[in-house]
Design an enzyme around this catalytic site. Structure first.
Site: not given
Ligand code: ACO
Length: 324
Positions: A113, A249, A279
């Protein structure tokens, strides 16, 4: 840099098809509310018939038209993608072929990215080294076809599109302070696998898995740290010439909000379109530049910090003074 360059044209391409969070609710156990709360994303554009190459070519054509130059005057094309239609040749080569520029140097960079930042830095460096006057930098991504649509924690994040800029030599310098970094991703927190054949003498097995895989929490922690460090570095390099606007980004609005809170900049100085485009990896910064320019959010004379972060784990930034 000892040569002076500036952006003289910008263009983008977005697929027409819009996929809302509600449409994803129909196929996965998720909700509009969860997605908005964790990411700020409300909808994304996804390809129907378009390819990564097609979008790259359209964005480049629009940037060239916006710059008011002839295709035959382009001397350098740098592409960026993590989702090319083919592994080789580069999307830059397809852009060359379609725009009909005979005598160019054309290549892609692969920096996840952060690709557009690395591509900009590469373009201005090569313009100097190879004595070129005009370059096109284009980033294009088709992430809907690299998403595992059964993985609710990742597929909700991504969208498709392409953006491009034209860079020309100029009297004064408007592109400066490239800062490029990478830290080893020893835990493989973010990668896109390649599909492959296995040959008869290998222990490897054939795979067609080419989906984006990530550890969301670790990527989040890396991203906010990378943005903070890069903004501090650019701020220091700019000295008494203040940064007026910031284009990060567009990975996730929580990352942008976090960056705004932990920096000395006001949240209104940060451009946001991740709510509508999600994204789009390395295409997100040029897509944001194009929208910000068309909407008048970018004003002539703005000192803009572009900051990227992504797989590698790569990160970095560059300053552009808006001159169009
Ligand atoms: N809908 C509902 N529930 C969900 C979803 C969804 N789409 N996705 C995950 N969950 C659930 C999980 O199963 C988990 O449930 P559990 O507690 O029963 O196990 C709960 O939600 C929490 O999951 P986490 O993975 O801990 O959620 P988190 O708060 O970390 O959010 C996210 C996930 C949005 C991906 C976050 O970690 C994030 O923003 N990370 C950055 C990633 C990113 O931006 N990547 C982009 C690509 S890389 C780049 O561009 C640089």
């Amino acid at each position: 840099m000892s040569i002076n360059t500036k952006i003289t044209g910008v263009g983008s391409y977005l697929p027409e098809t819009i996929v809302t969070n509600a449409m994803i609710e129909d196929i996965l156990d998720t909700s509009d509310e969860w997605i908005i709360k964790r990411t700020g994303i409300r909808q994304r554009r996804v390809v129907k018939d378009e390819t990564t190459t097609y979008m790259a070519v359209e964005a480049a054509k629009r940037a060239v038209e916006n710059a008011g130059i002839k295709s035959e005057n382009i001397e350098l094309i740098i592409g960026s993608t993590i989702s090319g239609d083919v592994s080789s040749p580069a999307i830059a080569s397809y852009v060359q072929r379609t725009l009909g520029c005979e005598n160019v140097a054309a290549m892609d960079v692969a920096a996840g990215c952060t690709g557009f930042i690395y591509a900009m830095a590469t373009a201005i460096s090569l313009m100097e080294t190879l004595n070129k006057n005009t370059a096109v930098v284009v980033a294009s991504e088709n992430l809907s076809c690299r998403s595992d649509w059964s993985d609710r924690s990742s597929c909700i994040l991504f969208g498709d599109g392409a953006g491009a800029v034209v860079i020309e030599r100029s009297e004064s310098n408007s592109i400066y302070h490239p800062v490029l970094h990478a830290i080893p991703d020893t835990d493989d927190v973010l990668y896109v696998a390649s599909s492959k054949y296995a040959h008869p003498w290998s222990k490897d097995i054939a795979t067609d898995d080419c989906a984006i895989r990530m550890d969301g929490k670790k990527v989040f922690a890396f991203a906010v740290d990378a943005v903070e460090k890069t903004l501090n570095e650019l701020t220091e390099l700019c000295g008494d010439k203040p940064i007026t606007k910031i284009i990060l980004h567009q990975a996730n609005n929580r990352i942008i909000r976090y960056a705004a809170t932990s920096s000395s900049y006001d949240k209104d100085q940060f451009f946001v379109n991740v709510d509508r485009l999600a994204n789009t990896s390395s295409a997100s910064i040029p897509l944001a530049i194009d929208e910000a320019a068309r909407e008048g959010w970018l004003k002539k004379g703005d000192v803009v910090a572009l900051v990227g972060f992504g797989a590698g784990l790569s990160y970095g930034g560059i300053i552009i003074e808006w001159a169009i």
